[in-house]
Design a protein around this motif. Structure first.
Motif, PDB file in Angstrom:
ATOM      1  N   ASP A  96       0.821  -1.214   0.000  1.00  0.00           N
ATOM      2  CA  ASP A  96       0.000   0.000   0.000  1.00  0.00           C
ATOM      3  C   ASP A  96       0.853   1.261   0.000  1.00  0.00           C
ATOM      4  O   ASP A  96       0.556   2.217  -0.719  1.00  0.00           O
ATOM      5  N   VAL A  97       1.905   1.280   0.788  1.00  0.00           N
ATOM      6  CA  VAL A  97       2.793   2.438   0.869  1.00  0.00           C
ATOM      7  C   VAL A  97       3.469   2.672  -0.480  1.00  0.00           C
ATOM      8  O   VAL A  97       3.546   3.801  -0.969  1.00  0.00           O
ATOM      9  N   ILE A  98       3.949   1.598  -1.085  1.00  0.00           N
ATOM     10  CA  ILE A  98       4.624   1.720  -2.379  1.00  0.00           C
ATOM     11  C   ILE A  98       3.634   2.186  -3.442  1.00  0.00           C
ATOM     12  O   ILE A  98       3.939   3.082  -4.234  1.00  0.00           O
ATOM     13  N   VAL A  99       2.438   1.599  -3.456  1.00  0.00           N
ATOM     14  CA  VAL A  99       1.426   1.974  -4.440  1.00  0.00           C
ATOM     15  C   VAL A  99       1.061   3.453  -4.295  1.00  0.00           C
ATOM     16  O   VAL A  99       0.907   4.162  -5.295  1.00  0.00           O
ATOM     17  N   GLN A 100       0.962   3.917  -3.075  1.00  0.00           N
ATOM     18  CA  GLN A 100       0.629   5.327  -2.851  1.00  0.00           C
ATOM     19  C   GLN A 100       1.716   6.240  -3.430  1.00  0.00           C
ATOM     20  O   GLN A 100       1.401   7.240  -4.085  1.00  0.00           O
ATOM     21  N   SER A 101       2.976   5.900  -3.226  1.00  0.00           N
ATOM     22  CA  SER A 101       4.039   6.738  -3.780  1.00  0.00           C
ATOM     23  C   SER A 101       4.113   6.619  -5.299  1.00  0.00           C
ATOM     24  O   SER A 101       4.463   7.579  -5.978  1.00  0.00           O
ATOM     25  N   VAL A 102       3.764   5.446  -5.842  1.00  0.00           N
ATOM     26  CA  VAL A 102       3.706   5.288  -7.302  1.00  0.00           C
ATOM     27  C   VAL A 102       2.586   6.173  -7.864  1.00  0.00           C
ATOM     28  O   VAL A 102       2.757   6.778  -8.930  1.00  0.00           O
ATOM     29  N   ASN A 103       1.478   6.263  -7.169  1.00  0.00           N
ATOM     30  CA  ASN A 103       0.382   7.122  -7.622  1.00  0.00           C
ATOM     31  C   ASN A 103       0.803   8.589  -7.676  1.00  0.00           C
ATOM     32  O   ASN A 103       0.424   9.318  -8.595  1.00  0.00           O
ATOM     33  N   VAL A 104       1.603   9.021  -6.702  1.00  0.00           N
ATOM     34  CA  VAL A 104       2.126  10.389  -6.708  1.00  0.00           C
ATOM     35  C   VAL A 104       3.017  10.586  -7.934  1.00  0.00           C
ATOM     36  O   VAL A 104       2.905  11.586  -8.652  1.00  0.00           O
ATOM     37  N   LEU A 105       3.893   9.611  -8.189  1.00  0.00           N
ATOM     38  CA  LEU A 105       4.747   9.688  -9.377  1.00  0.00           C
ATOM     39  C   LEU A 105       3.906   9.651 -10.648  1.00  0.00           C
ATOM     40  O   LEU A 105       4.240  10.321 -11.635  1.00  0.00           O
ATOM     41  N   GLY A 106       2.823   8.875 -10.630  1.00  0.00           N
ATOM     42  CA  GLY A 106       1.940   8.789 -11.786  1.00  0.00           C
ATOM     43  C   GLY A 106       1.357  10.140 -12.155  1.00  0.00           C
ATOM     44  O   GLY A 106       1.235  10.478 -13.338  1.00  0.00           O
TER      45      GLY A 106
END
Length: 170
Positions: A96-106
Motif C-alpha cells: 500500500d505504501v509503495i502503491v501510494q508513492s507510485v500514484n504520486v509519481l503517476g
C-alpha cells in the motif's frame, strides 16, 4: 526548459539531519517537499508517508516549494518519523505504501506527458524513481490477494515507464 523557453532551475545540495546523522542530498531548487521526501526514502529507509520534514523549526507541507520557503544551497533541514504513522510489518501495508508513492509519481508523469516533451534529467529521474518502486515491489514475498495488488501496481509502473520512454527530450 519550461513553457516560456526559460532554462530549468539548477540542482542544489541540501543537508538533511535524520537520527543524529547529516545526509547531503542533491535536489532541484524548484522541487517540492514531496519530491525531496521521495529522494529521502533511499537515504533513511522511511516511506514518504512516514516522513515529517522541518525547516527553520516548522513542519513543512508536501506541496511547499523549497525555494519559496527559503531553502538555499547548503541549507539544513530536519527529518523525523511522523508520530501518527505506525510502521506496520505486514507485507500488504508495504505494498500500500509503495502503491501510494507510485500514484504520486503517476500524477507527475501525467503532467509531463501532457506537455509532450521533457528534459533528459527529468526523464531519467522519473525512470529511476519508478525503477526503485518496481524493485521494492519485487522484493516482497507475497501470497494470495495481495499478490494481485502487486501485479496491478507493476503493470501501472510499466505503463508509466512506457509513457516516459515515448517522450521527446528537449
Amino acid at each position: 526548459t519550461r513553457g516560456g523557453g526559460a532554462p530549468s532551475t539548477a540542482a542544489m545540495k541540501v543537508t538533511v539531519a535524520y537520527r543524529g546523522k547529516d545526509h547531503d542530498v542533491e535536489v532541484d531548487s524548484d522541487a517540492t517537499i514531496l519530491q525531496l521526501k521521495d529522494l529521502l526514502v533511499a537515504v533513511c529507509d522511511l516511506p514518504v508517508e512516514a516522513q515529517k520534514v522541518f525547516f527553520r523549526g516548522r513542519s513543512r507541507q508536501d506541496v511547499d516549494v523549497l525555494t519559496m520557503i527559503g531553502v538555499k544551497p547548503f541549507s539544513k533541514l530536519m527529518l523525523n518519523k511522523d508520530p501518527k504513522w505506525a510502521a506496520k510489518g505486514a507485507e500488504s501495508d508495504k505494498v500500500d505504501v509503495i502503491v501510494q508513492s507510485v500514484n504520486v509519481l503517476g500524477e507527475e508523469v501525467k503532467a509531463v506527458v501532457s506537455k509532450g516533451r521533457t528534459s533528459m534529467k527529468q526523464k531519467l529521474r522519473l525512470q529511476e524513481l519508478l525503477t526503485q518502486k518496481m524493485l521494492a515491489l519485487d522484493a516482497l514475498e507475497l501470497e494470495g490477494e495481495i499478490k494481485l495488488k502487486r501485479r496491478e501496481a507493476i503493470r501501472f509502473i510499466d505503463k508509466l515507464c512506457s509513457d516516459i520512454e515515448s517522450l521527446k527530450v528537449d
